[in-house]
Design a protein around this motif. Structure first.
Motif: not given
Length: 125
Positions: A1-21
């Motif tokens: 699972m993941y969460k992807l957010e835009k945190i600036g004009e061209s900056h992103f934050y991706m939170k990876a959780i658990g496994t990544f099938p």
């Protein structure tokens, strides 16, 4: 699972959780491409502190994606948990992605410094 957010004009934050099938890896790539398609360049923080395991097929999917984004990437920081296996996987992935713009860091503050931002505001669902 993941969460992807835009945190600036061209900056992103991706939170990876658990496994990544593979299904999650493909969905992430689709989401990321959609959010970055009009950008000439971008930076990203990948928060892997709650990440457990990377499936080998997912590894290949993500590696291919990283290589294709080398030209648009300004910098990316990967925060990896104190998990020796995952740390090794991440190092191999970044080495194979062939870009000095990617770096494994110890914490969020180091990640922010690496990509050049001072503050992150995460939106809640």
């Amino acid at each position: 699972m993941y969460k992807l957010e835009k945190i600036g004009e061209s900056h992103f934050y991706m939170k990876a959780i658990g496994t990544f099938p593979p299904s999650v890896a493909n969905r992430f790539i689709k989401d990321f491409k959609e959010k970055t398609k009009y950008l000439k360049e971008f930076s990203v923080i990948v928060d892997g502190l709650d990440f457990i395991l990377l499936n080998i097929k997912s590894f290949e999917i993500i590696l291919d994606f990283l290589k294709k984004n080398n030209k648009k990437l300004v910098k990316s920081a990967y925060i990896i948990a104190k998990n020796p296996v995952l740390d090794k996987e991440a190092r191999i992935l970044l080495d194979k992605a062939e870009s000095p713009k990617r770096k494994i860091v110890n914490n969020l503050n180091d990640a922010k410094k690496w990509i050049g931002i001072s503050e992150i505001i995460i939106e809640k669902d």
